[in-house]
Write an enzyme that holds these catalytic residues in place. Structure first.
Site, short mmCIF file in Angstrom:
data_model
loop_
_atom_site.label_atom_id
_atom_site.label_comp_id
_atom_site.label_asym_id
_atom_site.label_seq_id
_atom_site.Cartn_x
_atom_site.Cartn_y
_atom_site.Cartn_z
N GLU A 262 0.89 -1.16 0.00
CA GLU A 262 0.00 0.00 0.00
C GLU A 262 0.92 1.21 0.00
OE1 GLU A 262 -1.84 3.04 0.95
OE2 GLU A 262 -2.32 2.17 2.91
N CYS A 296 -2.31 8.71 2.79
CA CYS A 296 -2.08 8.14 1.45
C CYS A 296 -3.21 8.56 0.54
CB CYS A 296 -2.03 6.62 1.51
SG CYS A 296 -0.71 6.04 2.54
#
Ligand code: UN1
Length: 532
Positions: A262, A296
């Site tokens: 990720e 993110c």
């Protein structure tokens, strides 16, 4: 500070635990934890040595044989108790997260809630680790899939979500029958230690062995690289930058281990001529300045139709003008500091690059000085008018910088700009026009792992699979069927007949056929005759 006491944190602590037992590594070289809120050095944590690492892995291996044998719903029960415990500690843990990372208290509490939610989710999921059953092409055969625990899962997390990312990996891994070893970011190890202590109470209460949930705070040499190379760890779930993820992926692939990556995002929102700005403006502002631009999923690029550009810009300037920057523990402030002074340097470097590459800063662009900002970690939320092809726009700068980009013509032009970056985590469109929305969601639309309509890019719920495409790494965590990647999949064929028919009609006989075989044999011959 009360919240540190409430979480049983000490000034000097070991950073390595196999569950309830803490390794005595306080004497090792320490990580000094400094709050970006006020610059206070509030904890010192012993770094794990190479032998600490080995000890943790060995304990985990032993625990695996016990944990995998426990029925999954019983493992779910342990996860349920972790969720209950967390409810008791939500306020102090949320406060610590805010103090250690600089995110607003509301977001710190939200992060703990995210772990509570994943615990609840996992309790249910623990009764649904199902495989599919299908039909066999052979008579008297059964064909199905089953999922078994995989082994040790290493979870390497970033500073920005110091407990939630662990939560949606470790809780899923736990119900799947895996044991986990958590390496938190060296920038936010105190929240991880507090979390481990909460989990430890549940382990203790249930008399569970050491090694089911381990924590190891350490540096790259003694821990990080060892995880990547250790064949005893079949799965590494890595959250961090694209550059580090690339290294991690290659190293783990070198030993044919699995990774869930990720990595970075460069998330855009398209605002079309049909956007409802009452929804769009607050979503954009939260997406861009929430967690001080260090998610993110942070909104970094705003791709605005030329017919709405000036209007959107005006709204944003007004909204940015009303933002309060300061101590994130105070409810009145919208945005706290960046994680550390290096992050401020990266922010200032990006601001310079924007100007050098031909962009215009229309709001912010400076670090903040003064008594309230004495930690040296505070910056102004920033708006910049740019072109999508500027190199600085193609990078993920972990800071509250929002790029305003204009497009003209149809929504496909906005989508083309949107997709023209290397990252592919989260995306959104604001439009009330059905054709535009469906175009954005179509195969020719957003190329990201997350595509939202009339909501922003950040703040994903745990029930969906979380992760992204392209340089974001392709991994999926949290909800949906993400659990499958934490298990080993087995295709099973059971023959409950008397014969041994081969698939694809292949004939292979080494003995005179028995009665049953002869019968099947005849069927096969007939099939072959018909060119079946
Ligand atoms: C991250 O920034 O790594 O969607 C995770 C969100 C949060 C998780 C972000 N639920 O913004």
């Amino acid at each position: 500070m009360n919240f540190l006491d409430a979480l049983y944190l000490e000034k000097t602590m070991s950073g390595t635990s196999t569950g309830t037992v803490w390794l005595d590594n306080k004497g090792n070289k320490k990580i000094v934890v400094t709050s970006p809120v006020d610059g206070e050095k509030f904890a010192a944590i012993g770094r794990a040595s190479a032998s600490d690492f080995d000890h943790v892995v060995r304990e985990a291996q032993q625990a695996f044989s016990v944990w995998r044998a426990m029925p999954a719903p019983k493992r779910g029960e342990i996860v349920r108790q972790i969720g209950l415990r967390l409810r008791d500690f939500k306020l102090p843990l949320g406060t610590l997260i805010a103090y250690e990372t600089g995110k607003p208290l509301q977001e710190g509490l939200g992060e703990v809630q995210e772990v509570i939610d994943i615990c609840d989710y996992c309790v249910g999921q623990s009764r649904m680790l199902y495989g599919m059953t299908t039909v066999s092409e052979r008579p008297e055969h059964r064909l199905f899939e089953q999922y078994h625990p995989l082994g040790i899962v290493a979870i390497i997390t970033a500073f920005n979500f110091p407990v939630a990312v662990w939560g949606w990996n470790a809780m899923i891994a736990a119900i799947c029958g895996d044991v986990s070893i958590w390496k938190p970011s060296s920038k936010a190890p105190a929240s991880a230690i507090a979390m481990q202590k909460i989990v430890a109470r549940v382990l203790e209460h249930n008399n569970l062995p050491e090694g089911i949930f381990s924590l190891i705070v350490g540096d790259r040499n003694n821990v990080g690289e060892k995880i990547l190379d250790d064949r005893r760890i079949p799965l590494v779930s890595f959250t961090g930058s694209v550059a580090s993820g690339r290294v991690a992926a290659a190293r783990v692939a070198g030993r044919l281990g699995r990774t869930i990556l990720e990595l970075g995002g460069n998330n855009g929102i398209i605002i079309t001529e049909h956007a409802d700005l009452k929804l769009a403006v607050p979503a954009v502002v939260f997406g861009a300045v929430g967690t001080a631009g260090q998610r993110c999923t942070t909104t970094r690029r705003l791709i605005i139709h030329e017919s709405r550009y000036d209007e959107v810009k005006e709204h944003l300037l007004r909204a940015y003008g009303s933002l309060k920057i300061g101590n994130p523990l105070l409810e009145a402030n919208h945005m706290g500091p960046l994680i550390d002074r290096n992050a401020v340097k990266a922010y200032l470097k990006a601001v310079k690059a924007i100007i050098r590459q031909g962009g215009t800063i229309i709001f912010g662009g400076n670090s903040l000085k003064g008594e309230e900002y004495a930690s040296g970690c505070y910056v102004e939320p920033t708006l910049a008018e740019v072109e999508n092809q500027f190199p600085v726009v193609k990078e993920e700068t972990f800071a509250p910088i929002l790029y305003l980009i204009k497009y003209s013509g149809g929504v496909e032009n906005g989508i083309a700009l949107h997709n023209d970056v290397e990252q592919g985590l989260s995306s959104a469109i604001f439009s009330t026009n059905h054709n535009q929305v469906e175009g954005f969601l179509s195969a020719a639309g957003s190329d990201c792992g997350i595509a939202n309509v009339n909501i922003g890019t950040s703040g994903a719920e745990i029930g969906g699979a979380f992760g992204g495409e392209k340089n974001t790494g392709g991994g999926r965590e949290s909800g949906s069927d993400a659990w499958k990647f934490y298990m080993r999949r087995q295709t099973v064929t059971v023959n409950y007949g008397q014969g041994l028919p081969l698939a694809q009609g292949i004939r292979f006989e080494i003995e005179p056929p028995t009665r049953g075989d002869k019968y099947l044999h005849e069927i096969l011959l007939k099939k072959q005759e018909k060119n079946f």
